[in-house]
Design an enzyme around this catalytic site. Structure first.
Site, short mmCIF file in Angstrom:
data_model
loop_
_atom_site.label_atom_id
_atom_site.label_comp_id
_atom_site.label_asym_id
_atom_site.label_seq_id
_atom_site.Cartn_x
_atom_site.Cartn_y
_atom_site.Cartn_z
CG HIS A 154 -34.76 -10.45 19.10
ND1 HIS A 154 -35.91 -10.00 18.53
CD2 HIS A 154 -34.32 -11.46 18.31
CE1 HIS A 154 -36.17 -10.71 17.45
NE2 HIS A 154 -35.21 -11.60 17.28
CD GLU A 155 -30.87 -13.19 18.48
OE1 GLU A 155 -31.21 -14.37 18.33
OE2 GLU A 155 -31.10 -12.30 17.62
CG HIS A 213 -35.14 -16.29 18.68
ND1 HIS A 213 -36.25 -16.64 17.95
CD2 HIS A 213 -34.73 -15.10 18.16
CE1 HIS A 213 -36.49 -15.72 17.02
NE2 HIS A 213 -35.59 -14.78 17.13
CD GLU A 238 -38.17 -12.38 15.03
OE1 GLU A 238 -37.44 -13.39 15.07
OE2 GLU A 238 -37.74 -11.22 15.16
#
Ligand code: MG
Length: 501
Positions: free
Chosen positions: A265-266, A269, A295
């Protein structure tokens, strides 16, 4: 005009450099700083934020923006100068409204609140955080009043993160989404015994978890010469510069997906932040289009790529290498089902992609009520627990599993949560367009060719940085506007396959 533009750029880049130093202090606070450093750190970040604010909102900056705006637009809507001026004007118009004393007070409160929240969460003691939450709520209401709004203070705050979106847009979107998700969740719960997540529970050496996640994010395209990965209590990404984008990972000894999917997830980003063109460094264009668009990138990599069957096929040999013996009898299909097990749960960041949005709806509702003064801070935990019961049939036994779980309020952010759901919706729309143009993703993922997928995202989305507002960017990138149906179709088709309903 060119000289004036260069002067504005010089002034802005000084502000950006101060903000970059502040980002590093925030990163350090969550990664390395001893808890005793809280008060001094609060003073330092507050001083830097006030300095950056003062410099940015100086009347001279406002005059330069006013003088340059029409000239820049005349160079063409898509030009660097026109986009620069649109972005800087949006920021200036907001920032100039905030008195420096308010900015300093906000910053100091937030720094203290972060320390208080960290301790309150560890002790599961809401009463220890409640005075800070009250203060943060009051400051956010004041901020909304300073910015101005027509219907709800929520609108003024949401606009910071998702320009142009209002509470009245979110409400029908969330209603449609909830109505679409309910029958799917019912079917999943009726067939819950068809999927086991047991292979992801047990004891997993935490250093090995970090090594495995480091390998995965590198293969996804995260450039470690322009980034790094550390541990923290709450995973996050921070961009100190385009060439210094850091992520953090939370490992859990007995539950492997927290580290794996938090890291992916990170990384999503970070890939966006590393993909912004170098010429946008130290300009207002050095960011994503909005938090929702940001997101959409993290959720795309985490769920649509990372929780696909083809990803399980690719990643399983890595699991076996890092945890010898643990995955010998697990097939890619078993792993695919395990990482997609859907069940009601307490913790948002660990929720599966079906139930995740219900966690957001709860937070949207509670924040709206708090900001509109229709709910008291003291009554918030009870309200939270009642909604958990409604949505999930669960009652948190402790505040750390309920109202204390999220870091956002302690960071001063209210009106932020809906951007997560907007990101989920967009990720499905982006997936449809990308698949159509690349002829599907599965074959690429299975052979670990993430480069082609990242290349598409870079060309369509990342390369624009913050040049366009989310609506305009989506029109350009996928020729569509925000819709609920693609996400619902994706969820329905995936989960009816996994749970066989
Ligand atoms: Mg995120």
């Amino acid at each position: 005009m060119r000289d004036k533009f260069n002067l504005l750029k010089k002034k802005y880049s000084e502000v950006a450099d101060i903000s970059s130093a502040t980002s590093l202090l925030h990163w350090d606070q969550q990664v390395y700083m001893p808890s005793g450093g809280t008060a001094a750190r609060a003073r330092a970040t507050s001083a830097l934020e006030e300095l950056a604010h003062r410099k940015f909102t100086a009347p001279e900056t406002g005059k330069l923006i006013a003088d340059l705006y029409d000239w820049a637009q005349s160079l063409g809507h898509d030009s660097f100068e026109a986009s620069y001026l649109r972005a800087v004007k949006r920021d200036y118009d907001k920032a100039a409204k905030l008195p420096p004393a308010f900015v300093a007070e906000f910053s100091k409160t937030v720094s203290e609140a972060l320390g208080a929240w960290t301790k309150a969460r560890a002790d599961s003691d809401f009463s220890a955080f409640s005075p800070y939450l009250s203060k943060i709520l009051d400051l956010n209401i004041r901020k909304a009043e300073i910015f101005g709004f027509e219907k709800s203070p929520y609108d003024a705050l949401l606009d910071i993160y998702e320009p142009g979106v209002k509470k009245e847009h979110i409400e029908p979107l969330f209603k449609k989404l909830a109505d679409g998700l309910k029958p799917i969740i019912k079917n999943i719960n009726a067939n819950s015994d068809r999927v086991s997540g047991d292979c992801l529970r047990g004891v997993f050496d935490e250093d090995a978890q970090l090594r495995l996640t480091g390998e995965i994010i590198k293969d996804l395209g995260y450039d470690l010469s322009r980034g790094r990965q550390d541990r923290s209590a709450h995973p996050f990404t921070v961009g100190v510069s385009i060439n210094d984008v850091r992520i953090t990972t939370r490992t859990q000894k007995e539950y492997l997906p927290a580290a794996i999917y938090g890291s992916i997830h990170e990384c999503g980003h970070a890939l966006y932040a590393q993909g912004v063109p170098p010429e946008f460094e130290s300009t207002p264009l050095c960011d994503g289009a909005s938090l929702g668009v940001h997101e959409s990138q993290s959720r795309f990599w985490e769920n649509i790529v990372g929780r696909s069957l083809s990803f399980s096929k690719w990643v399983l040999p890595k699991y076996r290498a890092h945890f010898p013996g643990k995955f010998d009898h697990i097939s890619p299909e078993d792993l695919y089902k395990a990482v997609n097990k859907s069940a009601p749960s307490f913790i948002r960041v660990e929720a599966d992609e079906v139930t995740y949005n219900l966690h957001i709806m709860l937070r949207f509702e509670i924040e709206t009520l708090l900001l509109e003064r229709r709910l008291k801070v003291a009554d918030a935990p009870e309200f939270w627990n009642a909604r958990m019961k409604d949505y999930f049939g669960l009652t948190p036994r402790k505040a750390s599993d309920g109202i204390l779980q999220d870091i956002h309020w302690s960071l001063g952010s209210m009106g932020y949560f809906p951007t997560y759901t907007l990101g989920n919706l967009l990720s499905a729309q982006i997936h449809n367009k990308l698949s159509a143009e690349l002829g599907g993703m599965d074959a690429l993922i299975e052979k670990g060719d993430f480069h082609t997928i990242l290349g598409w995202l870079r060309a369509k989305i990342h390369t624009h940085g913050r040049k366009y507002l989310p609506d305009e960017l989506m029109k350009k990138a996928i020729n569509d506007e925000l819709r609920v149906e693609p996400f619902l179709d994706y969820i329905k088709s995936k989960y009816s396959g996994i749970y066989k309903f």
